[in-house]
Scaffold this active site. Structure first.
Site, mmCIF file in Angstrom:
data_model
loop_
_atom_site.group_PDB
_atom_site.id
_atom_site.type_symbol
_atom_site.label_atom_id
_atom_site.label_comp_id
_atom_site.label_asym_id
_atom_site.label_seq_id
_atom_site.Cartn_x
_atom_site.Cartn_y
_atom_site.Cartn_z
ATOM 1 N N GLY A 158 38.572 -37.062 13.399
ATOM 2 C CA GLY A 158 38.362 -38.387 12.860
ATOM 3 C C GLY A 158 36.800 -38.718 13.283
ATOM 4 O O GLY A 158 36.551 -38.928 14.236
ATOM 5 N N CYS A 210 44.083 -38.188 12.567
ATOM 6 C CA CYS A 210 43.379 -38.755 13.633
ATOM 7 C C CYS A 210 43.525 -38.002 15.028
ATOM 8 O O CYS A 210 44.374 -36.972 15.088
ATOM 9 C CB CYS A 210 43.865 -40.190 13.915
ATOM 10 S SG CYS A 210 43.630 -41.316 12.542
ATOM 11 N N TYR A 248 43.337 -25.394 9.106
ATOM 12 C CA TYR A 248 41.872 -26.048 8.957
ATOM 13 C C TYR A 248 41.876 -27.030 10.156
ATOM 14 O O TYR A 248 40.639 -27.031 10.716
ATOM 15 C CB TYR A 248 41.945 -26.587 7.785
ATOM 16 C CG TYR A 248 40.519 -27.772 7.407
ATOM 17 C CD1 TYR A 248 39.537 -27.008 7.014
ATOM 18 C CD2 TYR A 248 40.410 -29.040 7.823
ATOM 19 C CE1 TYR A 248 38.340 -27.748 6.959
ATOM 20 C CE2 TYR A 248 39.404 -29.545 7.711
ATOM 21 C CZ TYR A 248 38.252 -29.199 7.074
ATOM 22 O OH TYR A 248 36.924 -30.031 7.057
ATOM 23 N N ASN A 299 48.594 -41.202 15.407
ATOM 24 C CA ASN A 299 48.051 -40.104 14.501
ATOM 25 C C ASN A 299 49.383 -39.938 13.447
ATOM 26 O O ASN A 299 50.275 -39.232 13.902
ATOM 27 C CB ASN A 299 47.636 -38.686 15.291
ATOM 28 C CG ASN A 299 47.388 -37.789 14.376
ATOM 29 O OD1 ASN A 299 46.953 -37.942 13.251
ATOM 30 N ND2 ASN A 299 47.559 -36.554 14.832
ATOM 31 N N GLY A 300 49.061 -40.035 12.176
ATOM 32 C CA GLY A 300 49.918 -39.528 11.166
ATOM 33 C C GLY A 300 49.954 -40.591 10.101
ATOM 34 O O GLY A 300 49.104 -41.457 10.009
#
Length: 480
Positions: free
Chosen positions: A38, A12, A255, A114-115
């Site tokens: 996201g 995210c 990426y 985020n995670g």
């Protein structure tokens, strides 16, 4: 997150601002620059003049979630946090869109994450047995219940104690009427940076590209195991644990992150270009042109072309209005996304031996399609070159690399993969080459990178995931 762990959780983007008269708008633009992290939903929470917190969130892209001007205009106040979500565990409904907003008797608290927590199932079971009632099936909500369970009246002390209980990968933003808190896990798996606007307002967000978008100046990376407190007196940094080891996710460099972002002093574009150069040194091929898979592989392709002396050609065109196939929630949608997003430039590839550079092979869907696309456009041969090692192991810290059964390299040898994809040859960057190319200025193991997806060497215990983890069929070592 369910008790039966089948996959992974979210990758995210988070963004927070403190004391800016255009806080909601600034957060919107910051989230827009993080949209690549996201695409399932987005939300923003602001602190109102009366100290109460107000939210708006919705499904889809940021523009879908905020499709009407009044949805953003109603979010007044000088402080805000926002979130763009991608999730692979739990449901995909509006209830799991963040930030989560909690109305307590003492004050309102908003939370964005985020995670992925590796002990969330155990903690949730324990909390529910203690009487906690969860509104969502996201692991993010666990932190708030832990905070409420802690003893003591001081919010920051309870937050720090709670951060020591959770395990895994996390970058958190926590907003109250008095402060904006930012916390990073003890390994720094996920990126998080602090910046400042010319008007004095502070920004905390996932990537430096968001700072650039809103006109903020970079101050520093949040360090592993660190808690940042931003209030009207400024910003303050302190550790919530001293047991830290930098293990930033190498997939951020390969990426996920935008090419114009910089993480721990390393620019993403330049790191990817070095990956391409190293790949050309390790795996030269008989080719006429180099073609990169747009967009995340273009930097590596330019590096391969520079090192090999081959022309870097625009042999593939991406429809810029299609979604990223790696972060689509179902295989059917991924395959449809591949068909929608790429087209070959026949005039460029016809009759040519093509060195095709891509950043990774996850399930093989995209690679198979692209090779076929180029050959149907008249390519004489297609040599597939991957600017990362084979992905054999799942990630448990917050990236959408599914379980081992869905990872192509976990189930097939490189010659078998090459045959299934239909390429004339298949080559991967070595693990040593990847670590050298990213070139983090760190003395930690693997130069401060998490490379568990390639060698199974996880930098932390797997906790809830340990019992369900399955070794790849092609594994060459036993996970410790």
């Amino acid at each position: 997150m369910s008790a039966e762990i089948k996959g992974l959780n979210e990758e995210c983007g988070i963004f927070g601002v403190w004391q800016d008269e255009h806080a909601a708008e600034r957060t919107y633009f910051g989230l827009h620059s993080l949209q690549h992290r996201g695409q399932e939903g987005a939300g923003i929470v602001t602190v109102q003049a009366n100290g109460r917190l107000l939210e708006h969130k919705g499904l889809g892209l940021l523009a879908d979630a905020f499709s009407k001007p009044e949805q953003l205009a109603q979010l007044t106040g000088p402080c805000a946090i926002g979130h763009v979500r991608y999730g692979t565990a739990g449901t995909h409904g509006i209830e799991n869109i963040q930030p989560f907003l909690f109305h307590f008797a003492q004050e309102d608290v908003a939370l964005a994450h985020n995670g992925n927590l590796t002990n969330a199932v155990s903690l949730r079971t324990e909390l529910e047995q203690d009487g906690a009632i969860f509104r969502t099936d996201s692991d993010t909500e666990v932190l708030m219940h832990l905070i409420q369970r802690q003893k003591g009246a001081d919010f920051k002390a309870r937050l720090k104690a709670s951060l020591r209980e959770i395990k895994g990968g996390f970058a958190y933003l926590v907003l109250t009427k008095n402060a904006l808190y930012a916390a990073l896990d003890p390994n720094g798996f996920r990126p998080l940076v602090v910046g400042r606007l010319d008007n004095g307002a502070y920004i905390v967000c996932s990537e430096t590209c968001a700072l650039d978008t809103v006109g903020a100046h970079f101050i520093r990376d949040v360090q592993p195991g660190e808690l940042i407190t931003i209030d009207d007196s400024g910003y303050h940094c302190e550790p919530f644990t001293t047991e830290t080891q930098l293990s930033i996710c190498s997939m951020e460099y390969i990426y996920f992150a935008r090419p114009d972002s910089t993480i721990y002093g390393v620019n993403i574009h330049q790191a990817r270009q070095r990956m391409g150069r190293r790949l050309a040194q390790e795996s030269p091929v008989d080719a006429d042109i180099v073609v990169g898979v747009p967009n995340s592989s273009l930097s590596a392709a330019s590096g391969y072309a520079l090192e090999s002396g081959l022309p870097d050609e625009l042999g593939l065109i991406k429809n810029q209005y299609s979604a990223r196939t790696f972060i689509q929630p179902t295989q059917e949608l991924r395959e449809q996304g591949v068909r929608m997003k790429l087209a070959a430039v026949k005039a460029v590839v016809a009759g040519k031996k093509v060195a095709l550079v891509d950043d990774s092979i996850v399930r093989g869907t995209t690679s198979n399609y692209i090779v076929r696309l180029l050959k149907e456009a008249g390519a004489k041969s297609v040599h597939l070159l991957i600017s990362s090692p084979p992905l054999k192991y799942p990630c448990f810290y917050g990236i959408d690399i599914e379980n081992t059964q869905e990872l192509m390299a976990a189930n097939y040898t490189i010659p078998e993969m090459c045959a299934k994809i239909g390429a004339d040859s298949l080559h991967f960057l070595s693990l040593e080459g990847l670590i050298d190319a990213i070139d983090l200025p760190s003395h930690e193991p693997n130069r401060g990178l998490c490379v568990a997806y390639f060698n199974g060497d996880y930098p932390t215990p797997l906790y809830d995931y340990a019992a369900t983890f399955k070794q790849p069929k092609t594994a060459t070592k036993v996970m410790q």
